[in-house]
Scaffold this motif. Structure first.
Motif, PDB file in Angstrom:
ATOM      1  N   UNK A 278     -42.045 -32.956 -60.792  1.00  0.00           N
ATOM      2  CA  UNK A 278     -42.658 -31.626 -60.905  1.00  0.00           C
ATOM      3  C   UNK A 278     -41.697 -30.631 -61.538  1.00  0.00           C
ATOM      4  N   UNK A 279     -40.431 -30.651 -61.106  1.00  0.00           N
ATOM      5  CA  UNK A 279     -39.441 -29.718 -61.657  1.00  0.00           C
ATOM      6  C   UNK A 279     -39.175 -29.996 -63.138  1.00  0.00           C
ATOM      7  N   UNK A 280     -39.060 -31.280 -63.496  1.00  0.00           N
ATOM      8  CA  UNK A 280     -38.827 -31.629 -64.910  1.00  0.00           C
ATOM      9  C   UNK A 280     -40.018 -31.204 -65.759  1.00  0.00           C
ATOM     10  N   UNK A 284     -40.076 -28.558 -68.877  1.00  0.00           N
ATOM     11  CA  UNK A 284     -40.472 -28.927 -70.239  1.00  0.00           C
ATOM     12  C   UNK A 284     -41.665 -28.093 -70.712  1.00  0.00           C
ATOM     13  N   UNK A 285     -42.604 -27.798 -69.812  1.00  0.00           N
ATOM     14  CA  UNK A 285     -43.762 -26.982 -70.186  1.00  0.00           C
ATOM     15  C   UNK A 285     -43.372 -25.539 -70.474  1.00  0.00           C
ATOM     16  N   UNK A 286     -42.293 -25.094 -69.849  1.00  0.00           N
ATOM     17  CA  UNK A 286     -41.843 -23.706 -70.086  1.00  0.00           C
ATOM     18  C   UNK A 286     -41.146 -23.548 -71.433  1.00  0.00           C
ATOM     19  N   UNK A 287     -40.748 -24.671 -72.037  1.00  0.00           N
ATOM     20  CA  UNK A 287     -40.049 -24.628 -73.334  1.00  0.00           C
ATOM     21  C   UNK A 287     -41.059 -24.595 -74.485  1.00  0.00           C
ATOM     22  N   UNK A 288     -41.780 -23.483 -74.616  1.00  0.00           N
ATOM     23  CA  UNK A 288     -42.821 -23.393 -75.637  1.00  0.00           C
ATOM     24  C   UNK A 288     -42.242 -23.089 -77.016  1.00  0.00           C
ATOM     25  N   UNK A 289     -41.366 -22.120 -77.096  1.00  0.00           N
ATOM     26  CA  UNK A 289     -40.746 -21.753 -78.373  1.00  0.00           C
ATOM     27  C   UNK A 289     -39.241 -21.917 -78.213  1.00  0.00           C
ATOM     28  N   UNK A 290     -38.793 -23.130 -78.471  1.00  0.00           N
ATOM     29  CA  UNK A 290     -37.403 -23.494 -78.207  1.00  0.00           C
ATOM     30  C   UNK A 290     -36.510 -23.020 -79.344  1.00  0.00           C
ATOM     31  N   UNK A 294     -30.953 -23.654 -77.160  1.00  0.00           N
ATOM     32  CA  UNK A 294     -31.451 -24.091 -75.860  1.00  0.00           C
ATOM     33  C   UNK A 294     -31.611 -25.612 -75.760  1.00  0.00           C
ATOM     34  N   UNK A 295     -31.195 -26.344 -76.784  1.00  0.00           N
ATOM     35  CA  UNK A 295     -31.491 -27.772 -76.827  1.00  0.00           C
ATOM     36  C   UNK A 295     -30.812 -28.564 -75.709  1.00  0.00           C
ATOM     37  N   UNK A 296     -29.680 -28.097 -75.221  1.00  0.00           N
ATOM     38  CA  UNK A 296     -28.944 -28.844 -74.199  1.00  0.00           C
ATOM     39  C   UNK A 296     -29.179 -28.300 -72.793  1.00  0.00           C
ATOM     40  N   UNK A 297     -30.081 -27.370 -72.645  1.00  0.00           N
ATOM     41  CA  UNK A 297     -30.341 -26.804 -71.320  1.00  0.00           C
ATOM     42  C   UNK A 297     -31.034 -27.810 -70.408  1.00  0.00           C
ATOM     43  N   UNK A 298     -30.763 -27.686 -69.119  1.00  0.00           N
ATOM     44  CA  UNK A 298     -31.398 -28.533 -68.110  1.00  0.00           C
ATOM     45  C   UNK A 298     -32.019 -27.635 -67.039  1.00  0.00           C
ATOM     46  N   UNK A 335     -36.914 -34.521 -75.602  1.00  0.00           N
ATOM     47  CA  UNK A 335     -38.219 -33.853 -75.597  1.00  0.00           C
ATOM     48  C   UNK A 335     -38.084 -32.408 -76.066  1.00  0.00           C
ATOM     49  N   UNK A 336     -37.050 -31.710 -75.624  1.00  0.00           N
ATOM     50  CA  UNK A 336     -36.833 -30.323 -76.064  1.00  0.00           C
ATOM     51  C   UNK A 336     -36.570 -30.286 -77.570  1.00  0.00           C
ATOM     52  N   UNK A 337     -35.816 -31.270 -78.069  1.00  0.00           N
ATOM     53  CA  UNK A 337     -35.585 -31.359 -79.521  1.00  0.00           C
ATOM     54  C   UNK A 337     -36.898 -31.551 -80.264  1.00  0.00           C
TER      55      UNK A 337
END
Length: 695
Positions: A278-280, A284-290, A294-298, A335-337
């Motif tokens: 759920x947290x992951x 990932x869903x919050x990263x709409x306009x990356x 921010x690519x290495x954020x966790x 995925x963020x990339x």
């Protein structure tokens, strides 16, 4: 007779009819211009329109460009070779056959749409040479080559203009949907792995589909440069996105393997997995306009969630849990990339941020089978030689057409494992076309004296067959029927036909492909099982090579080619259960190949003790021997397998004297992953755990 029922049941859709009408208009336009220019073989202008026909405008335009370029190269080679060797027919035959073989070999290795250029350059040379020899008393080879280039130029320009102006259908919208589906499938697999205890039986097929889709979309993306769609010019960015998607496939398989390994020891840790998922997912869903920074954020909760997992896990599970943590971290970064790249693509921004380590190379890192390419080239050369020798020694007037169609038919389906069934269908279509052509020649064509009349009599059959093109099962018969019909009519601007020549040409259209079938059957054709075994051998060769590539960009490119090979492997419709299992294991082994690369990295680390370094070197050598054996026979001899396990234990014993805790943890994870994911050795299920699962 197998296609009679589907043909009778076929009802063209609105889009099928629009495609048929557009292609027919382009064909008539090309034919009219060829008549007006008094070109030698106007039939090639009409035939080329049929060959490059496709529902998507970008694919028509790209095929047009590649076909024109290939024709130009083939024409130049014909102009250079013919005056030199025309008085040495046997030697000339060998030279032409060699040229066709070399061009086909290069074409099969390329595996991108531009491969069409090389294939076309090969058989265009044969076509120009054959036409020149057939008309040697009236036309020079330069005239023939120029005429051929003009015929093709007229055809491709007409096709491109009509396709892009009349109800254009763009590839961009299709690729957008396919990419989005691939991303959705990836999310679905991730959910299953973390929340479904029985995920191993349900996600494998989906991952195989993702690997197939990424390979398909990678090739289709080349056509985006030739159309005006939302993704125009986004070829490089989209291909880079697909490379990154391939990396997530490796992450997902590795995750699944670690969780399966953890489950075999104890399942209490699973209490925390839904919360981690759920947290992951929220992150990932919050990263709409990356943004690139921010690519290495966790997620803020990432370390906390894994601390909770560690508390619930047993001591035996800690190494696998650390490996799972690394896999999920890499998955999120990838995925963020992908989200960053997809967002840029959707906004029409072609740039790739500097923070993204690109895997796109000037020469695409795709699977290539040199063995199949060589066998295809040999089959093409021998088929070309046989057709030329039959023409030379028989003196058959239409032998030039037989030689031309042999060169074409032996090349066009060479990408298939076994082109023979498709070529048999081609021959059947040629036979049907011969009967239709004779009916037209003796009954209809004598009454045709104007172009509008020609268009009127060609329309019913042409539109009916063209409407089948968007349907792959029917296209295999419709294409050879229409091509042979148009070619056999040998349309000229004087609206007259030679009945004897027409029947000769129709017969040549059947004999040429038969020669190709025989050459391919004895030299090139192989079953899906044989093809899969060849790819598996290349897979283990790549595993062996990974032992000596330290982790970095070069390794990621190597891994991308391995994942592409898995995508190709999953297209093989094999029946053998043993090979099916080997195919599934190959995907799992590929997901762990990074651990082989880490060995090379560890060996270059000056902080390692001499004992550990020597143990790792011994392990690397035994792994090389194991992969070499699997490369040759796919089955690992028990003695070599036991040697690998002995060397793995030797490394584990060496870790006891290692003072650097970080190195110990990293080496332990790699040893664990090599043992479980590459050699598929899992710890026995404990009695208490088995009883718990049974309950």
């Amino acid at each position: 007779m197998l296609l009679i029922k589907p043909i009778l049941a076929f009802r063209p859709s609105r889009m099928d009819l629009i495609f048929a009408v557009k292609t027919f208009i382009a064909m008539l336009l090309a034919l009219f211009i060829a008549f007006s220019l008094d070109l030698t073989y106007p039939m090639w202008a009409a035939g080329t329109v049929i060959i490059v026909a496709h529902p998507y405008a970008g694919m028509v335009s790209s095929k047009a460009v590649y076909r024109l370029l290939g024709t130009f190269i083939g024409g130049i080679v014909a102009i250079v070779l013919t005056p030199q060797f025309i008085d040495l027919p046997i030697f000339f035959t060998l030279v032409l056959a060699g040229w066709v073989g070399v061009c086909l070999y290069i074409s099969l290795l390329d595996r991108t749409p531009r491969s069409y250029v090389f294939m076309l350059a090969g058989y265009t040379t044969v076509m120009v040479v054959c036409s020149s020899i057939n008309s040697i008393s009236t036309h020079s080879v330069f005239d023939m080559a120029l005429g051929r280039i003009l015929e093709i130029s007229v055809a491709v320009l007409c096709s491109a203009v009509v396709s892009s102006t009349l109800f254009p259908v763009h590839l961009g919208s299709l690729l957008q949907k396919r990419v989005q589906k691939t991303l959705d499938d990836t999310r679905q697999v991730f959910r299953r792995i973390l929340t479904d205890p029985e995920h191993s039986s349900s996600y494998t097929q989906l991952l195989a589909g993702i690997t197939r889709d990424t390979s398909d979309i990678h090739a289709l993306a080349v056509h985006l440069n030739y159309e005006r769609s939302a993704l125009q010019g986004m070829t490089k960015s989209l291909q880079e996105l697909l490379h990154q998607v391939s990396m997530t496939v490796a992450n997902l398989v590795a995750m699944s393997e670690r969780i399966a390994q953890l489950d075999q020891i104890d399942t209490r840790y699973r209490q925390v997995l839904p919360l981690l998922h759920e947290h992951v997912l929220q992150f990932l869903q919050s990263q709409q306009h990356v943004h690139a920074e921010q690519l290495k954020q966790l997620p803020d909760t990432f370390e906390q969630d894994f601390a909770a997992l560690s508390d619930q896990a047993t001591a035996e599970q800690q190494i696998a849990l650390n490996a799972l943590k690394m896999d999920i971290r890499h998955f999120m970064e990838n995925v963020v990339t992908i989200k960053c790249l997809w967002d840029l693509i959707q906004r029409g921004d072609k740039r790739i941020p500097e923070q993204i380590v690109t895997l796109t190379t000037s020469y695409p890192s795709l699977h290539r089978d040199h063995g199949v390419a060589v066998r295809s080239a040999v089959a093409a050369s021998i088929a070309t030689i046989i057709s030329f020798l039959l023409w030379i020694y028989s003196g058959w007037h239409a032998g030039y057409m037989m030689a031309q169609l042999t060169a074409v038919s032996v090349c066009i389906l060479s990408g298939l494992d076994n082109p023979v069934p498709a070529l048999r269908l081609f021959v059947r279509g040629s036979v049907y076309a011969a009967f239709i052509t004779m009916f037209y020649a003796f009954v209809i064509m004598p009454e045709v004296h104007e172009f509008w009349q020609l268009a009127f009599v060609l329309a019913p059959l042409s539109l009916y067959l063209l409407s089948m093109f968007p349907n792959p099962p029917l296209m295999g018969l419709a294409l050879p029927m229409l091509i042979n019909f148009i070619m056999s009519l040998n349309l000229q601007n004087r609206y007259s036909t030679d009945a004897v020549l027409l029947m000769d040409t129709a017969m040549a259209g059947v004999v040429g492909p038969i020669i190709s079938i025989l050459a391919i059957y004895f030299i090139r054709a192989m079953s899906p099982e044989t093809s899969a075994n060849r790819i598996l051998a290349l897979h283990y060769k790549a595993m062996r090579e990974a032992l000596f590539i330290p982790y970095g960009v070069q390794f990621r490119i190597h891994l991308r080619s391995m994942l592409d090979r898995i995508g190709v492997l999953n297209t093989k419709l094999v029946q053998s259960e043993h090979i099916k299992r080997a195919m599934n294991l190959a995907l799992i082994e590929t997901s762990a190949v990074i651990n082989l690369s880490r060995l090379a990295e560890f060996l270059q680390n000056p902080k390692l003790s001499t004992t550990l370094q020597q143990a790792l070197l011994t392990l690397q050598q035994s792994l090389e021997q194991a992969f070499l054996a699997q490369e040759k026979q796919q089955i690992l001899p028990e003695a070599l397998k036991q040697q690998v396990f002995t060397d793995l234990k030797l490394v584990e014993q060496s870790l006891k004297d290692e003072s650097n805790a970080e190195i110990c943890t990293r080496v332990s994870m790699n040893i664990n992953n090599i043992r479980s994911s590459i050699f598929h050795e899992h710890p026995p299920v404990k009695a208490g755990h088995a009883a718990e699962k049974g309950a």
